[in-house]
Design an enzyme around this catalytic site. Structure first.
Site, PDB file in Angstrom:
ATOM      1  N   GLU A 100      65.428  40.010  53.202  1.00  0.00           N
ATOM      2  CA  GLU A 100      65.752  41.277  52.818  1.00  0.00           C
ATOM      3  C   GLU A 100      66.910  41.765  53.487  1.00  0.00           C
ATOM      4  O   GLU A 100      67.764  42.700  53.245  1.00  0.00           O
ATOM      5  CB  GLU A 100      64.535  42.081  52.627  1.00  0.00           C
ATOM      6  N   GLY A 176      58.018  38.377  47.361  1.00  0.00           N
ATOM      7  CA  GLY A 176      57.917  39.634  46.801  1.00  0.00           C
ATOM      8  C   GLY A 176      57.886  39.227  45.126  1.00  0.00           C
ATOM      9  O   GLY A 176      57.654  40.183  44.533  1.00  0.00           O
TER      10      GLY A 176
HETATM   11  C1  PEP Z   1      57.677  38.704  53.445  1.00  0.00           C
HETATM   12  O1  PEP Z   1      58.264  39.899  53.276  1.00  0.00           O
HETATM   13  O2  PEP Z   1      58.030  38.273  54.650  1.00  0.00           O
HETATM   14  C2  PEP Z   1      56.991  38.232  52.376  1.00  0.00           C
HETATM   15  C3  PEP Z   1      56.717  36.890  52.561  1.00  0.00           C
HETATM   16  O3  PEP Z   1      56.557  38.971  51.321  1.00  0.00           O
HETATM   17  P1  PEP Z   1      55.479  38.440  50.300  1.00  0.00           P
HETATM   18  O4  PEP Z   1      54.244  37.995  51.016  1.00  0.00           O
HETATM   19  O5  PEP Z   1      55.442  39.971  49.537  1.00  0.00           O
HETATM   20  O6  PEP Z   1      56.137  37.463  49.370  1.00  0.00           O
END
Ligand code: PEP
Length: 254
Positions: A100, A176
């Protein structure tokens, strides 16, 4: 998981939890994970939430980390926080290079490398995130992508400093989205990252570096993912916001 390496289950809270919410969450999870010390447990929190989370975690083996760090020691970098500031607040762990950050905030392998070196120089332990996007996996170039990221992100990091580097393999298409890499895909790609570490540092460092999987890991799929020999833990987003789900992942790592 592999007996030679430390298993690390880390939560990435992202932009969630006020200080009061973080306190309530830690108070809820603390008794659930008490005594479950076959893995390290870390929650990486927004800067303004760190102090409250630390206070709530006191007396437990839960560690509180940060979600990013700047590479300069100080100066005109509005909105940024330095490694010196974090260590002064008792923060040992920091996530660097999360997809991100790369996707929305213009982070590149170059800035990820600078941040990594600064955090290590300040004595911190880095959770270095890397992974391929969907198009790269479909094109069959995942190995090349993660090998290149490993080399660029760790340029100039010494073998000694690698004792304080955890790598989080996070396929961007799985973060996500509810899509999870299969245990075989996770194991294979973590193994390819380990091969890149072997080329850079030799077998001993490669075999002793913790490589987590991250990407929609949850209470249902954790046990199978963690059963793979190259998967040494998890970096968990969504499921790190719900105590019962995170606790189930910790149980899978025991
Ligand atoms: C992350 O933000 O590193 C992640 C793996 O998010 P999620 O588990 O929601 O996919």
């Amino acid at each position: 998981m592999n007996a030679k390496r430390r298993t690390v289950i880390a939560g990435n809270w992202k932009m969630n939890f006020t200080p009061a919410e973080a306190t309530a969450f830690i108070n809820e999870i603390k008794p659930l994970v008490a005594g479950k010390d076959a893995c390290d447990i870390i929650f990486c929190a927004p800067y303004v939430t760190i102090a409250a989370a630390q206070a709530a975690a006191e007396g437990s083996h839960i560690k509180i980390g940060a979600e990013n760090v700047h590479f300069a020691e100080k100066g005109a970098y509005t909105g940024e926080v330095s490694a010196k500031m974090l260590t002064a607040c008792g923060v040992e762990y920091v996530i660097i290079g999360h997809s991100e950050r790369r996707q929305y905030f213009g982070e590149t392998d170059e800035t990820v490398n600078l941040r990594t070196k600064a955090a290590l120089a300040a004595g911190m332990t880095v959770i270095l995130c890397l992974g391929e996007v969907k198009e790269q996996r479909l094109a069959g170039i995942t190995k090349e992508v993660v090998s290149m990221q490993t080399k660029l992100d760790l340029a100039g990091v010494t073998a000694e400093e690698m004792k304080r580097v955890i790598i989080a393999y996070e396929p961007v298409w799985a973060i996500g989205t509810g899509l999870t890499a299969t245990p075989e895909q996770a194991d294979e790609t973590c193994g390819q990252i380990r091969d890149a570490l072997c080329e850079l540092y030799g077998k001993e460092v490669a075999e002793s570096t913790t490589i987590q999987y991250g990407g929609s890991m949850n209470e249902k799929n954790a046990a199978e993912l963690l059963s793979k020999p190259n998967v040494d833990g998890g970096l968990i987003g969504g499921a790190s916001l719900v105590a019962a789900k995170f606790n189930a992942i910790v149980d899978a790592a025991q």
